[in-house]
Enzyme design. Structure first.
Site, mmCIF file in Angstrom:
data_model
loop_
_atom_site.group_PDB
_atom_site.id
_atom_site.type_symbol
_atom_site.label_atom_id
_atom_site.label_comp_id
_atom_site.label_asym_id
_atom_site.label_seq_id
_atom_site.Cartn_x
_atom_site.Cartn_y
_atom_site.Cartn_z
ATOM 1 N N HIS A 292 0.839 -1.380 -0.090
ATOM 2 C CA HIS A 292 -0.008 0.072 0.046
ATOM 3 C C HIS A 292 0.879 1.378 0.125
ATOM 4 O O HIS A 292 2.296 1.163 0.557
ATOM 5 C CB HIS A 292 -1.036 0.092 1.240
ATOM 6 C CG HIS A 292 -0.295 0.608 2.574
ATOM 7 N ND1 HIS A 292 -0.159 1.869 2.752
ATOM 8 C CD2 HIS A 292 0.151 -0.197 3.628
ATOM 9 C CE1 HIS A 292 0.467 1.954 3.792
ATOM 10 N NE2 HIS A 292 0.840 0.903 4.548
ATOM 11 N N CYS A 293 0.150 2.509 -0.316
ATOM 12 C CA CYS A 293 0.839 3.641 -0.367
ATOM 13 C C CYS A 293 -0.030 4.558 0.541
ATOM 14 O O CYS A 293 -0.756 4.163 1.304
ATOM 15 C CB CYS A 293 1.401 4.304 -1.608
ATOM 16 S SG CYS A 293 0.111 4.325 -3.022
ATOM 17 N N ALA A 294 -0.292 5.860 -0.266
ATOM 18 C CA ALA A 294 -1.578 6.552 0.360
ATOM 19 C C ALA A 294 -2.739 6.705 -0.758
ATOM 20 O O ALA A 294 -3.672 6.878 -0.091
ATOM 21 C CB ALA A 294 -0.873 8.110 0.462
#
Length: 464
Positions: free
Chosen positions: A421-423
């Site tokens: 995941h990232c943002a």
């Protein structure tokens, strides 16, 4: 293109490359039609078309500094138009017509661009003050010396330069803030650029607004200034290649062209060493993609991330959803020095040809939380920048930017799923595709960020 100064005799148009977070500027003397381009990108066909349509004569091209994030269009504009190519003194750029020092002026019709030595981002950096025939200031082209709410990073020449350039930057800021409050400040670097931290999405400011609101202007001493200015995140690997290219100043093709590949021609390109880069939206990539391809969606900082994980000397074959998307991706890659671009494959052709496709498991943060709390074995990888990680991350997560994933792949348990995941889902799309290239098959693409974890009522861990 946006008009940012419109008065007699000055017209200034801003040309934004959102994927780089940068702006170039066309300055026109309305009376004579003479024009100058400041910090042009290498795909100069856009400036030339605008000049032809409006009857302008491109008389000069100026760089504010030796660029580390894109290939300057100055040499190509000079070759195409015969204009004067002017750069800062001591920049080491070859084959220029003029080198400028602080106080030197270059005429644009009845107006002049007055050089102001403004080191901090680089030692040779110049800002250009546009003045009319009476010497009245009309606009400041500040490059990276003064940005909206910040100034460009001081560490691109290596850590031994960081503090020295930051000290110079403080002096530069104090100098520039003596200009009139209402003067428009038109920076090259802006929101989305890796050349600065805490960059604003606003791309135009004034001297008065920066004196009032810029945190660097509020720093009470050098130590507090350094604490803000010298604190920077990582930047793309391709930056190391830009300064030598820009110092060599070789002109390139003015226009951008690309060709569509058949499935067989695409196969040949990949067999010959080309990296397949899929510039479609990550939802499309997750649903079905060419096995082994990298996913860098074209609706974000496309070229920067490709240049972070693929050497600019490596051949690239694009996968795209349409010809316009392929042309834009090609344009962006050319801007950072990719020259061996083999063409593009329509993703629909791959599927229509009956070729095998790969898919990616998509999940929300809620799905991930449920599996973790139910006791499933899963590795969570957070590919955000260090400052984002420090502000709060999932407990037990591994922190690694997408470019670092090949280095940790051997340590991952391939019997268990890996969730990335990232943002927003953008950077994690690249991370997922890189893990797939490393032979890790059970990869989940988490389409949400840590805010979604917090919204579920679960705590984040912050760095000590």
């Amino acid at each position: 293109m946006t008009t940012v100064v419109d008065s007699r005799p000055a017209l200034v148009e801003q040309w934004v490359a959102t994927e780089l977070g940068n702006s170039s500027y066309v300055v026109v003397d309305r009376n004579s039609g003479d024009a100058a381009v400041i910090d042009p990108l290498c795909d100069v066909d856009r400036y030339l078309a605008a000049a032809r349509a409006s009857g302008w004569r491109v008389a000069a091209s100026l760089d504010t500094h030796v660029h580390n994030d894109f290939v300057s269009g100055g040499p190509t504009l000079r070759a195409a138009t015969g204009c004067v190519f002017a750069v800062p003194d001591s920049s080491g750029i070859a084959g220029v017509d003029r080198t400028l020092r602080g106080g030197d002026e270059l005429a644009v019709g009845s107006m002049s661009l007055r050089a102001i030595h403004s080191p901090g981002h680089t030692p040779e950096h110049l800002s250009y003050l546009l003045v009319d025939a009476d010497g009245t200031p009309l606009a400041l082209f500040s490059g990276g010396a003064l940005m909206v709410g910040t100034m460009a990073r001081p560490d691109l020449l290596g850590p031994s330069w960081t503090y020295a350039l930051s000290r110079m930057g403080r002096e530069t800021l104090q100098q520039l803030l003596t200009l009139p409050d209402a003067l428009s400040v038109l920076p090259t670097h802006g929101g989305g650029s890796f050349c600065g931290s805490a960059t604003s999405n606003a791309r135009v400011t004034t001297v008065g607004a920066e004196r009032r609101d810029n945190p660097l202007a509020q720093a009470r001493d050098l130590a507090h200034f350094l604490a803000i200015h010298a604190k920077q995140g990582r930047y793309p690997a391709y930056y190391a290649r830009m300064a030598p290219i820009n110092r060599a100043a070789e002109p390139g093709a003015a226009a951008v062209t690309t060709s569509q590949l058949s499935v067989a021609a695409f196969d040949d390109a990949v067999a010959g060493g080309a990296i397949a880069v899929d510039c479609r939206a990550y939802a499309d990539f997750d649903a079905a993609h060419v096995p082994g391809s990298l996913n860098v969606p074209g609706d974000g900082p496309f070229s920067a991330w490709v240049g972070w994980v693929v050497d600019i000397g490596t051949p690239v074959a694009l996968v795209a959803a349409s010809e316009p998307a392929a042309e834009e991706a090609t344009r962006q890659l050319r801007r950072i020095g990719f020259h061996d671009l083999r063409g593009w494959l329509d993703a629909h052709d791959w599927i229509a040809d009956g070729r095998a496709t790969a898919t990616v498991v998509r999940c929300t943060m809620g799905d991930l939380a449920e599996r973790i709390l139910d006791g499933e074995h899963v590795t969570v990888i957070d590919v955000r920048q260090e400052n984002e990680w420090a502000q709060g991350h999932l407990p037990g997560a591994v922190h690694a930017l997408a470019p670092d994933l090949p280095g940790i792949a051997a340590r991952l348990d391939r019997r268990e799923p890996v969730a990335v995941h990232c943002a927003t889902g953008y950077r994690s799309a690249l991370g997922v595709s890189m893990l797939l290239r490393e032979g890790i098959d059970d990869v989940w693409h988490v389409s949400e960020g840590v805010e979604a974890w917090s919204a579920l009522g679960y705590p984040l861990v912050t760095s000590a």
